[in-house]
Design an enzyme around this catalytic site. Structure first.
Site, PDB file in Angstrom:
ATOM      1  CB  SER A 177       5.780  85.395  73.317  1.00  0.00           C
ATOM      2  OG  SER A 177       5.227  86.316  73.034  1.00  0.00           O
ATOM      3  CG  HIS A 205       7.105  81.263  73.239  1.00  0.00           C
ATOM      4  ND1 HIS A 205       8.372  81.611  73.724  1.00  0.00           N
ATOM      5  CD2 HIS A 205       6.660  82.274  72.261  1.00  0.00           C
ATOM      6  CE1 HIS A 205       8.746  82.937  73.155  1.00  0.00           C
ATOM      7  NE2 HIS A 205       7.557  83.067  72.674  1.00  0.00           N
ATOM      8  CE  LYS A 232      10.972  82.760  70.026  1.00  0.00           C
ATOM      9  NZ  LYS A 232       9.851  83.410  69.334  1.00  0.00           N
TER      10      LYS A 232
HETATM   11  C1  LIG Z   1       9.529  84.377  68.387  1.00  0.00           C
HETATM   12  C2  LIG Z   1       8.376  84.376  67.876  1.00  0.00           C
HETATM   13  C3  LIG Z   1       7.777  84.472  66.534  1.00  0.00           C
HETATM   14  C4  LIG Z   1       9.145  84.728  65.345  1.00  0.00           C
HETATM   15  O1  LIG Z   1       9.979  83.770  65.345  1.00  0.00           O
HETATM   16  P1  LIG Z   1      11.342  84.142  64.733  1.00  0.00           P
HETATM   17  O2  LIG Z   1      11.706  82.764  64.203  1.00  0.00           O
HETATM   18  O3  LIG Z   1      12.262  84.513  65.824  1.00  0.00           O
HETATM   19  O4  LIG Z   1      11.088  85.099  63.761  1.00  0.00           O
HETATM   20  C5  LIG Z   1       6.779  84.360  66.233  1.00  0.00           C
HETATM   21  N1  LIG Z   1       5.556  84.094  66.895  1.00  0.00           N
HETATM   22  C6  LIG Z   1       5.897  83.903  68.465  1.00  0.00           C
HETATM   23  C7  LIG Z   1       4.918  83.648  69.280  1.00  0.00           C
HETATM   24  C8  LIG Z   1       7.027  84.110  68.861  1.00  0.00           C
HETATM   25  O5  LIG Z   1       7.409  84.132  70.223  1.00  0.00           O
END
Ligand SMILES: *Cc1c(COP(=O)(O)O)cnc(C)c1O
Length: 383
Positions: A177, A205, A232
């Site tokens: 990320s 991602h 995302k």
């Molecule tokens: C954003 C993210 C999460 C958490 O997801 P949310 O739905 O925002 O709680 C978990 N793992 C990774 C790699 C992320 O980038």
């Protein structure tokens, strides 16, 4: 008393340049963002396909809210599991090609749920050092023993796997990320298989962005546990875990972050269903996004900007100290551009960066605007 030492802790954080403040946004997550500082051109959301404010998602959400109301009212196992949730689970399973899928209210909770529900005392959990905080927290909360291998270092992972005799779970981000690089699948998958370790991929991602029709950084059928988020690229909220029927049933029975929490609103599930159709069919979003990525990297390289080796929409500029990263982020604000500085402890000491994210909603002219500002700033600040 604990509450009496808070002020000193905050002051110390401020002195270290690590104090964070929230910006107040008063409109949708579009590249031009309405904030309490006025209009800013944003390069920091994870809305990679530009779907978060898509009118078709808004229509699906409002229509579903008329049918289901707003709150889910209860956990999935009580009365909160609606036909909308069921349909989304089935659509996601068909899309990624696994036997079943389970929805979670957030990705953070999905990772806590998987790691705590699946591992027992004596099990080993091996994780990439740069994994997302929620994977680390899941391991810490679990009965398993956590060891971390150097980022993407498969020789290190192999050395940690060599002596093991018991059960082992390997967890890795699919796309890291804060770095934007992909897991080293070509070695990771065979290595896990050779040692009979269960591999879990967190593709927060990658899902929607990479792979055929946006199926992700890896074919979900290639790994026993595939997890991705819906907040995302999908542009909604929530997350899912994909895998075998036994995996999903075990999570339903055992994952405390699934059992003891209110289901995501049904209207969000319907919006996510519509988003899934869009992301699978509108290839032009990914085509445009990857054109922007190529353009940004080409121009940034010519300008001598400190690019990292990422082929994904996460395009960080590695600046080193937290002060440098903050200075660049502040300087960009002078150009009305919003990019957040990512500092320790989110990234290792000495690797503070600007985390630039590109989206299919950006125009080439907006990326040019960013490059012009970065080029000017790089002449004023030493990297
Ligand atoms: C954003 C993210 C999460 C958490 O997801 P949310 O739905 O925002 O709680 C978990 N793992 C990774 C790699 C992320 O980038």
């Amino acid at each position: 008393m604990i509450v009496n030492r808070l002020a000193a802790g905050l002051a110390q954080q401020q002195a270290l340049g690590l104090y964070r403040r929230r910006r107040i946004v008063s409109g949708p997550q579009t590249p031009v963002l309405q904030t309490d500082d006025g209009e800013l051109l944003s390069f920091c959301s994870n809305d990679y396909l530009g779907l978060a404010a898509d009118p078709r998602l808004v229509a699906a959400l409002t229509q579903a809210a008329r049918r289901y109301g707003v709150g889910a009212g209860a956990a999935h196992l009580i009365s909160g599991h609606t036909a909308a949730h069921q349909a989304l689970e089935e659509a996601l399973a068909a899309f990624v090609g696994t036997e079943r899928v389970l929805l979670f209210s957030t990705g953070y909770m999905a990772n806590l749920g998987v790691l705590t529900a699946l591992t027992r005392a004596g099990d080993l959990i091996l994780q990439d050092r740069l994994n997302h905080a929620s994977l680390l927290d899941g391991a810490r909360l679990s009965a398993g023993r956590l060891r971390r291998y150097r980022h993407a270092d498969m020789d290190h992972l192999q050395r940690l796997l060599a002596p093991i005799t018991g059960a082992c779970l390997i967890a890795s981000d699919g796309v890291f990320s804060m770095d934007g690089d992909c897991a080293p699948y070509a070695r990771l998958i065979p290595l896990a298989r050779a040692h009979q370790a269960t591999l879990m991929i967190d593709d927060a991602h990658g899902f929607g962005v990479l792979g055929t029709q946006g199926r992700g950084s890896i074919d979900a059928t290639q790994v026993p546990i595939y997890m991705a988020t819906l907040g995302k690229a999908v542009g909604v909220a929530g997350a899912f875990v994909a895998g075998s029927a036994d995996l999903i049933e075990t999570l339903i029975q055992q994952a405390r972050s699934y059992v003891y929490t209110t289901a995501m609103p049904a209207a969000l599930a319907e919006a996510a269903c519509v988003s899934l159709d869009i992301l699978a069919t509108e290839d032009w979003r990914r085509t445009h996004l990857f054109e922007l990525i190529r353009f940004f990297r080409h121009e940034a390289r010519l300008a001598g900007l400190p690019l990292m080796s990422s082929e994904t929409p996460v395009q960080p500029l590695l600046l080193g100290s937290a002060d440098q990263a903050s200075a660049w982020s502040q300087a960009l604000l002078q150009y009305r551009i919003l990019v957040s500085a990512i500092r320790p402890p989110t990234v290792p000491q000495g690797s503070a960066r600007l985390r630039i994210t590109l989206s299919a909603a950006h125009t080439k002219a907006q990326v040019e605007q960013l490059l012009t500002a970065l080029t000017h700033i790089s002449r004023q600040h030493h990297v």
